[in-house]
Write a protein that holds these residues in place. Structure first.
Motif, PDB file in Angstrom:
ATOM      1  N   UNK A  21      32.776  39.720 -43.494  1.00 15.04           N
ATOM      2  CA  UNK A  21      33.527  39.613 -42.284  1.00 15.04           C
ATOM      3  C   UNK A  21      35.169  39.302 -42.847  1.00 15.04           C
ATOM      4  N   UNK A  22      35.328  39.036 -44.079  1.00 15.70           N
ATOM      5  CA  UNK A  22      36.508  38.837 -44.607  1.00 15.70           C
ATOM      6  C   UNK A  22      37.569  40.112 -44.803  1.00 15.70           C
ATOM      7  N   UNK A  23      36.507  41.312 -45.098  1.00 17.50           N
ATOM      8  CA  UNK A  23      37.004  42.649 -45.561  1.00 17.50           C
ATOM      9  C   UNK A  23      36.851  43.640 -44.083  1.00 17.50           C
ATOM     10  N   UNK A  24      36.310  43.147 -43.160  1.00 14.31           N
ATOM     11  CA  UNK A  24      36.125  44.031 -41.939  1.00 14.31           C
ATOM     12  C   UNK A  24      37.040  43.507 -41.031  1.00 14.31           C
ATOM     13  N   UNK A  25      37.235  44.671 -39.992  1.00 12.54           N
ATOM     14  CA  UNK A  25      38.118  44.525 -39.026  1.00 12.54           C
ATOM     15  C   UNK A  25      37.622  45.423 -37.768  1.00 12.54           C
ATOM     16  N   UNK A  26      38.238  44.878 -36.577  1.00 12.53           N
ATOM     17  CA  UNK A  26      37.959  45.780 -35.411  1.00 12.53           C
ATOM     18  C   UNK A  26      39.521  45.846 -34.783  1.00 12.53           C
ATOM     19  N   UNK A  27      40.141  46.817 -34.573  1.00 12.62           N
ATOM     20  CA  UNK A  27      41.315  47.079 -34.046  1.00 12.62           C
ATOM     21  C   UNK A  27      40.967  47.999 -32.850  1.00 12.62           C
ATOM     22  N   UNK A  28      42.107  47.622 -31.914  1.00 13.05           N
ATOM     23  CA  UNK A  28      42.131  48.565 -30.451  1.00 13.05           C
ATOM     24  C   UNK A  28      43.085  48.795 -30.039  1.00 13.05           C
ATOM     25  N   UNK A  29      43.274  50.003 -29.247  1.00 11.06           N
ATOM     26  CA  UNK A  29      44.446  50.373 -28.469  1.00 11.06           C
ATOM     27  C   UNK A  29      44.304  50.771 -26.937  1.00 11.06           C
ATOM     28  N   UNK A  30      45.015  50.420 -26.171  1.00 12.13           N
ATOM     29  CA  UNK A  30      44.720  50.458 -24.873  1.00 12.13           C
ATOM     30  C   UNK A  30      46.138  50.844 -24.161  1.00 12.13           C
ATOM     31  N   UNK A  31      46.249  50.606 -22.856  1.00 11.09           N
ATOM     32  CA  UNK A  31      47.508  50.871 -22.167  1.00 11.09           C
ATOM     33  C   UNK A  31      47.597  49.927 -21.138  1.00 11.09           C
ATOM     34  N   UNK A 157      44.663  48.449 -18.887  1.00 10.67           N
ATOM     35  CA  UNK A 157      43.884  49.596 -19.151  1.00 10.67           C
ATOM     36  C   UNK A 157      42.446  49.739 -18.998  1.00 10.67           C
ATOM     37  N   UNK A 158      41.890  50.739 -18.641  1.00 12.86           N
ATOM     38  CA  UNK A 158      40.568  50.777 -18.468  1.00 12.86           C
ATOM     39  C   UNK A 158      39.755  50.968 -19.497  1.00 12.86           C
ATOM     40  N   UNK A 159      40.186  51.743 -20.485  1.00 15.13           N
ATOM     41  CA  UNK A 159      39.506  52.075 -21.837  1.00 15.13           C
ATOM     42  C   UNK A 159      40.185  51.572 -23.019  1.00 15.13           C
ATOM     43  N   UNK A 160      39.222  51.053 -23.952  1.00 12.75           N
ATOM     44  CA  UNK A 160      39.916  50.656 -25.280  1.00 12.75           C
ATOM     45  C   UNK A 160      39.367  51.570 -26.419  1.00 12.75           C
ATOM     46  N   UNK A 161      40.349  52.091 -26.989  1.00 11.03           N
ATOM     47  CA  UNK A 161      39.964  52.846 -27.990  1.00 11.03           C
ATOM     48  C   UNK A 161      39.705  52.053 -29.325  1.00 11.03           C
ATOM     49  N   UNK A 162      38.619  51.801 -29.895  1.00 10.79           N
ATOM     50  CA  UNK A 162      38.328  51.060 -31.163  1.00 10.79           C
ATOM     51  C   UNK A 162      38.231  51.737 -32.355  1.00 10.79           C
ATOM     52  N   UNK A 163      38.737  51.027 -33.285  1.00 14.47           N
ATOM     53  CA  UNK A 163      38.639  51.555 -34.865  1.00 14.47           C
ATOM     54  C   UNK A 163      38.133  50.224 -35.671  1.00 14.47           C
ATOM     55  N   UNK A 164      36.743  50.400 -36.267  1.00 17.82           N
ATOM     56  CA  UNK A 164      36.002  49.604 -36.857  1.00 17.82           C
ATOM     57  C   UNK A 164      36.294  50.180 -38.360  1.00 17.82           C
ATOM     58  N   UNK A 165      36.622  49.026 -39.260  1.00 22.05           N
ATOM     59  CA  UNK A 165      36.741  49.103 -40.711  1.00 22.05           C
ATOM     60  C   UNK A 165      35.601  47.971 -41.160  1.00 22.05           C
TER      61      UNK A 165
END
Length: 171
Positions: A21-31, A157-165
């Motif tokens: 969990x220390x080296x993992x992340x979830x980021x998102x973009x929306x509007x 925003x209706x949608x979230x674009x997620x990037x998981x590392x």
């Protein structure tokens, strides 16, 4: 091939892994504001496991995300999203994912948010395999209204674009 002329592994060693969990992340973009302004943020991964099996489609992924970890850097917005109006994190503290199909390019399964479960598919866009660990970058798009999060239509925003590392370490 690596610098020594050896072929690099493309799949992790068989076995059980835990999400670091220390080296993992979830980021998102929306509007927001009728799609005019971008919003960027993060969620924290609480934990999870990956079971790498042979054949690969028998592998499994389980993950938990702390819903109250929603952050965009705007305190008022973050508090509103965590409130009963959106994520209702007091009643639904976890966002979970459980796979039902894994292959070399996709992890498909069930995403549960706000007490509602829906199919989700993560596209693997990058992976790095080491001796006893691996890192995967995956992307997906989530429609918040499919999970009953329907407040502030147009404004949020209706949608979230997620990037998981995700970094996984062999147990």
């Amino acid at each position: 091939m690596d610098a020594t002329g050896n072929t690099a592994a493309t799949t992790p060693r068989l076995g059980r892994y835990t999400i670091d969990t220390d080296k993992s992340s979830i980021s998102f973009k929306s509007r927001h504001l009728f799609g005019l302004l971008p919003v960027h943020g993060t969620f924290a991964i609480r934990g999870g496991t990956v079971e790498v099996a042979e054949p690969i489609f028998e592998s499994s992924v389980q993950a938990e995300v702390d819903a109250a970890s929603f952050r965009t850097g705007h305190a008022q917005r973050d508090a509103a999203v965590r409130s009963v109006t959106f994520l209702d994190t007091d009643r639904h503290p976890l966002i979970t994912f459980a796979s039902d199909r894994v292959d070399t390019t996709t992890v498909s399964g069930t995403l549960t948010t706000c007490g509602r479960s829906r199919p989700a598919s993560l596209s693997i866009v990058h992976s790095e395999v080491l001796a006893d660990a691996f890192t995967v970058r995956a992307t997906t798009r989530v429609d918040r209204t499919a999970f009953g999060v329907t407040a502030a239509r147009g404004m949020a925003g209706r949608h979230l674009d997620l990037t998981l590392e995700i970094r996984c370490v062999r147990i």
